[in-house]
Design an enzyme around this catalytic site. Structure first.
Site, PDB file in Angstrom:
ATOM      1  CB  ALA A 123      -5.371 -14.051  -5.413  1.00 11.28           C
ATOM      2  CB  ALA A 124      -5.863 -18.886  -6.664  1.00 12.45           C
ATOM      3  CB  SER A 126      -2.895  -9.796 -11.770  1.00  8.48           C
ATOM      4  OG  SER A 126      -1.679  -9.710 -11.059  1.00  8.48           O
ATOM      5  CB  CYS A 167      -6.559  -7.715   0.982  1.00  7.36           C
ATOM      6  SG  CYS A 167      -6.663  -9.502   0.919  1.00  7.36           S
ATOM      7  NE  ARG A 180       5.707 -10.973 -15.877  1.00 11.75           N
ATOM      8  CZ  ARG A 180       6.199 -11.213 -14.670  1.00 11.75           C
ATOM      9  NH1 ARG A 180       5.986 -12.367 -14.087  1.00 11.75           N
ATOM     10  NH2 ARG A 180       6.903 -10.313 -14.034  1.00 11.75           N
ATOM     11  CG  ASP A 230     -10.587 -16.360  -1.568  1.00  9.50           C
ATOM     12  OD1 ASP A 230      -9.510 -16.685  -1.032  1.00  9.50           O
ATOM     13  OD2 ASP A 230     -10.944 -15.178  -1.712  1.00  9.50           O
ATOM     14  CD1 TRP A 249      11.813  -9.605  31.476  1.00 13.85           C
ATOM     15  CD2 TRP A 249      11.939 -11.494  30.308  1.00 13.85           C
ATOM     16  NE1 TRP A 249      12.777 -10.400  32.042  1.00 13.85           N
ATOM     17  CE2 TRP A 249      12.883 -11.568  31.351  1.00 13.85           C
ATOM     18  CE3 TRP A 249      11.843 -12.589  29.436  1.00 13.85           C
ATOM     19  CZ2 TRP A 249      13.724 -12.664  31.557  1.00 13.85           C
ATOM     20  CZ3 TRP A 249      12.676 -13.684  29.628  1.00 13.85           C
ATOM     21  CH2 TRP A 249      13.598 -13.711  30.674  1.00 13.85           C
TER      22      TRP A 249
END
Lengths: 449, 449
Positions: free
Chosen positions: B10-11, B38, B42, B69, B281, B432
């Site tokens: 992820a990071a 990548s 979860c 890329r 993490d 409400w």
């Protein structure tokens, strides 16, 4: 302390309850010209569509329940005049035809809105209706017997909700709209288009740019709508072209109206006349994004104004700080929501606004039943101040609009949204929720100037 | 500029993408010890449960896509050492067993977390698993063949999500939890109870206050879990008692760890060692409500940190301002969400907190299919500062937690929430909304002092 309330639906009953809570010794009397009080008028189309069991289900509290709480409820009593100098009102008992006067220490005008009726709609023909209250709904229900084809004049919230209801009842539905789009005041063109497509996908015949000129009838029943584009046959006609605030009593009392034509009130819901308050659909409210007074009659706003008025009339201190222009409606399998300003509204106000459009899914694309969601986010160029959001997507997913509404209250920046720690798990959201994707892109856009 | 990234989930991949976007001329190389990059970790339980088609579906971008890329991706390459003085790392090519050194200008440690493995779980028995990555999931999938009864040790997010997955696969499921409740760190007792009831309603046997002492096995395969309350038979055992940050490389590089045991970083995701960044993490983050450093490893946070690190390593300027403690998980037909602090957490921090509990429906009670939703809202006594919210309800309805999260970012007050112009129409909300009811009640509660 005698608190007199004119109108017993949303604002009126909220005011009555809060006033008594604040001052249990106050005498609180509600005059309602109809026979129903304290009901959710926003639910009216859904009773017709069969999503709600019956009319009674819309009632939050019955007259008996309100009376047992100490609220005087006078049904079938129409307030016909206000004498602010003498601090009294004139009341017509519709059952007996008798008129009496009633004194007040504090008076609340919670008179709501009426459907706009153009000349062509003022008819004796059966089968021509508006939908503002339960009796209107009951009349439509009766008219539905034997009806096959309904013509809805007007493509706003109510027209759209009713189109769905009538389709659910198996009717053929044609919608006529003067403008070149449905949901016109609510969404920008790209998002209106999605609403229209959903109507058409579900069998609603949408005719745009059409002006109504008159009605045709036979044996006392409507048979069609005459338009500048020809005759539209229909055995049921709904007039839903808009509403206007009921301000006759306010005028009679010398209460100042705002530029919108609705009653002008301060944050305490006080009018320009001492002792007279106003709350609900008949009032203007402050738009917190533009700092202008607007007339956006909606259920939550009405209830909020009512509570504030109730507390203040009972000697307390409460304020209604305004709205940010949030609205939401269902159209078959989709929902549409907006808050703040659309790009078009922002431009019309002379703001230097930029918008980005992002299409994503309501939850992780790889998790089953992911549905499309489309978001337009709007902010001020240069400063990045959030101005608004529009969402179209499958049902509940568009309640995300509330996140933007919360930020608009605090005059938040697009960066604030981009940094918000939103809840993520695959069944609930993409890791980058569509709001975060939009905020990220818009942040780069507005920095360009 | 050579940017070296350790860890490609992820990071790491977020950092790689943002670094290249910021400086297209930078050389960006990602070393991933596994074979997958990548992907949405979860989503792992949901592949096992059949809610996601296959493991590949979790992949956001393949190595080939990243390479096209311009990101260098080295799979099966484990970084075994860091020499901060020489600005180089040692890399083991797991396929060949060869070790090389690689120079860097900027280094990112995105090494994630590992499942905590108690001594009893360090076994050669087949059928004993953790779930942290795709290979773990694939191993569980294999182990499922012929399995009939699974024992999940641990009642946190992952244990709960896996319980649902295994029930969907028709297995008998027993959950063992050392504490007297499931979802312990996440929710207050009343709300944990609802989660536990939903597990049990769906056939999960929940055993609380149970300590595991060992495993039993036969012919190389696990047959049961030995506990202080007796033997629990199972042919599949999942160890899900928590995670610990992977900080070995950080330590080797002389990077300072925080009190939580995770890597300490500043808002730019810089560590204490020049040129070395950390994200994901394995890092602490600032809790914006408490202003303390916490270790709450979650997907969105990891991606955010990665983006910030990527921009900064490429010479830009970005900041990660922290979390507010938002979390959400699904448990069969319910969802549970929280943001900010629970009442228990607030008290443990010495805050004078008050909470109210409100039960309502996700939309207007009279509209069909209204489902219960339960909200606890917490604020500071006296000041009314919002501290947190917990929601349990049917699926999507609990995304309302995001509204409170947005307000927590701006250190909002309970009054701000009470005044927010939330979207109302009967299919989407009560007039409400449950959040407004809670804010109204809590507002009165905190003013009492």
């Amino acid at each position: 302390m005698r608190i007199v309330i004119v109108g017993g639906v949303a604002a009126g009953m909220s005011a009555a309850s809060r006033a008594l809570r604040h001052d249990p010794k106050a005498e609180v009397v509600v005059f309602e010209r109809g026979e129903w009080i304290s009901y959710g008028a926003c639910g009216l189309p859904y009773v017709l569509g069969g999503d709600v069991e019956d009319w009674q289900a819309l009632v939050a509290r019955t007259p008996a329940q309100m009376r047992s709480r100490g609220v005087g409820v006078r049904l079938g009593h129409e307030v016909t005049g206000v004498d602010a100098g003498a601090a009294q009102i004139t009341v017509l008992d519709r059952a007996t035809g008798r008129t009496t006067t009633e004194p007040y220490d504090r008076l609340l005008l919670a008179t709501g809105v009426s459907a706009i009726l153009p000349d062509w709609a003022r008819t004796d023909l059966a089968g021509v209706h508006v939908l503002r209250d339960i009796p209107d709904g009951q009349a439509i229900e009766k008219s539905l017997a034997g009806a096959k084809r309904v013509c809805i004049v007007g493509g706003g919230y109510i027209g759209i909700e009713l189109a769905e209801a009538f389709r659910a009842r198996g009717l053929s539905v044609v919608m006529l709209e003067k403008a070149e789009f449905v949901a016109g005041r609510v969404l920008d063109a790209e998002y209106r288009g999605r609403v229209q497509a959903e109507l058409e996908r579900n069998g609603v015949e949408v005719r745009l740019g059409v002006s109504v000129e008159g009605l045709t009838g036979k044996a006392g029943r409507v048979t069609g709508v005459q338009t500048d584009a020809g005759l539209v046959r229909a055995d049921l006609v709904i007039v839903a072209i808009g509403v206007k605030p009921n301000v006759e009593l306010a005028k009679a009392a010398g209460v100042r109206l705002g530029k919108t034509g609705a009653v002008a009130v301060n944050a305490a819901q006080q009018t320009s006349v001492a002792g007279i308050y106003a709350a609900g659909d008949n009032c203007q409210s402050l738009h917190r994004v533009t700092r202008r007074q607007v007339h956006v009659p909606l259920g939550l706003t009405a209830n909020r104004m009512g509570r504030v008025a109730g507390v203040n009339m009972a000697g307390g201190s409460a304020k209604f700080l305004g709205i940010v222009g949030t609205g939401i409606f269902k159209v078959f399998g989709l929902g549409a929501a907006r808050t703040g300003l659309t790009q078009a509204e922002a431009e019309a106000l002379g703001l230097h606004a930029a918008s980005v459009d992002v299409s994503s899914t309501d939850h992780a694309g790889y998790y089953h039943d992911a549905s499309p969601i489309h978001v337009r986010l709007t902010a001020e160029k240069g400063t990045g101040r959030l101005l608004g959001a529009q969402l179209v997507g499958c049902r509940e997913s568009i309640k995300r609009v509330d996140v933007v509404a919360a930020l608009l209250h605090g005059r938040g920046n697009v960066q604030d949204l981009a940094e918000t720690d939103l809840a993520y798990a695959p069944p609930f959201s993409s890791v980058w929720d569509v709001l975060l994707v939009a905020a990220d892109r818009l942040g780069r856009e507005v920095r360009k100037g």
